[in-house]
Design a protein around this motif. Structure first.
Motif, PDB file in Angstrom:
ATOM      1  N   ARG A 111     -19.055 -97.287 -40.810  1.00 53.45           N
ATOM      2  CA  ARG A 111     -19.644 -98.629 -40.891  1.00 53.45           C
ATOM      3  C   ARG A 111     -18.767 -99.555 -41.728  1.00 53.45           C
ATOM      4  O   ARG A 111     -18.576-100.718 -41.398  1.00 53.45           O
ATOM      5  N   ALA A 112     -18.235 -99.031 -42.822  1.00 54.73           N
ATOM      6  CA  ALA A 112     -17.375 -99.835 -43.692  1.00 54.73           C
ATOM      7  C   ALA A 112     -16.105-100.262 -42.962  1.00 54.73           C
ATOM      8  O   ALA A 112     -15.653-101.401 -43.101  1.00 54.73           O
ATOM      9  N   GLN A 115     -17.012-103.017 -40.524  1.00 57.13           N
ATOM     10  CA  GLN A 115     -17.262-104.271 -41.235  1.00 57.13           C
ATOM     11  C   GLN A 115     -15.966-104.919 -41.699  1.00 57.13           C
ATOM     12  O   GLN A 115     -15.819-106.132 -41.638  1.00 57.13           O
ATOM     13  N   ARG A 116     -15.001-104.110 -42.173  1.00 62.79           N
ATOM     14  CA  ARG A 116     -13.714-104.663 -42.590  1.00 62.79           C
ATOM     15  C   ARG A 116     -12.982-105.285 -41.410  1.00 62.79           C
ATOM     16  O   ARG A 116     -12.389-106.348 -41.518  1.00 62.79           O
ATOM     17  N   ALA A 118     -14.366-106.442 -38.635  1.00 61.95           N
ATOM     18  CA  ALA A 118     -15.107-107.635 -38.218  1.00 61.95           C
ATOM     19  C   ALA A 118     -14.841-108.788 -39.175  1.00 61.95           C
ATOM     20  O   ALA A 118     -14.720-109.935 -38.759  1.00 61.95           O
ATOM     21  N   LYS A 119     -14.733-108.484 -40.437  1.00 62.87           N
ATOM     22  CA  LYS A 119     -14.449-109.510 -41.435  1.00 62.87           C
ATOM     23  C   LYS A 119     -13.102-110.158 -41.152  1.00 62.87           C
ATOM     24  O   LYS A 119     -12.956-111.361 -41.266  1.00 62.87           O
ATOM     25  N   LYS A 122     -13.255-112.807 -38.372  1.00 66.58           N
ATOM     26  CA  LYS A 122     -14.030-114.004 -38.643  1.00 66.58           C
ATOM     27  C   LYS A 122     -13.229-115.073 -39.375  1.00 66.58           C
ATOM     28  O   LYS A 122     -13.730-116.143 -39.627  1.00 66.58           O
TER      29      LYS A 122
END
Length: 145
Positions: A111-112, A115-116, A118-119, A122
């Protein structure tokens, strides 16, 4: 209003300030490098599990795990509880807790990573952003005359 050719506080600010790319280069590069983080070692895994269940002393299995090539979390999740009981020598209860905890750690790590990534996607890009030019804040491009 400012006279034409007169220096405004914004002009002074613009001259002394670096572009966004240069100013935040360290942070942008570290985001890209974070995908290449090393996998969690088996000693880190055992440390976390042992801190939650100290009576089972999971450190006693570190040598056996390394001997069988299980040096990272990624390798540990590939085996079932029976392997840890028969090959590593864990008790059934310890093996069950170990498998549960490593599966949880792997999900958390995955998950981490997502998220990294996806960050990183963005991040806003300016439409007039050129590689060879510095970014200039739009508010500084136009001043009152």
């Amino acid at each position: 209003m400012y006279k034409q050719g007169a220096r405004t506080p914004a002009d002074k600010y613009h001259q002394t300030r670096f572009g966004l790319k240069r100013e935040y280069a360290m942070y942008l590069e570290s985001d890209e490098e974070s995908d290449n983080e090393p996998e969690m070692t088996i000693s880190d895994v055992l440390n976390r599990i042992n801190s939650r269940f100290p009576a089972l002393d999971f450190f006693q299995y570190q040598e056996a795990l390394c001997r069988d090539g299980i040096a990272y979390l990624a390798a540990a999740v590939k085996f079932d509880c029976e392997f840890y009981v028969h090959t590593i020598g864990m008790s059934t209860g310890a093996a069950s807790l170990f498998c549960e905890q490593i599966a949880r750690m792997k999900r958390k790590n995955d998950r981490a990573v997502v998220q990294r990534k996806a960050k990183g996607r963005k991040r806003a890009r300016l439409p007039f952003d050129d590689e060879d030019k510095e970014n200039i804040r739009p508010s500084l491009l136009y001043t009152e005359i």
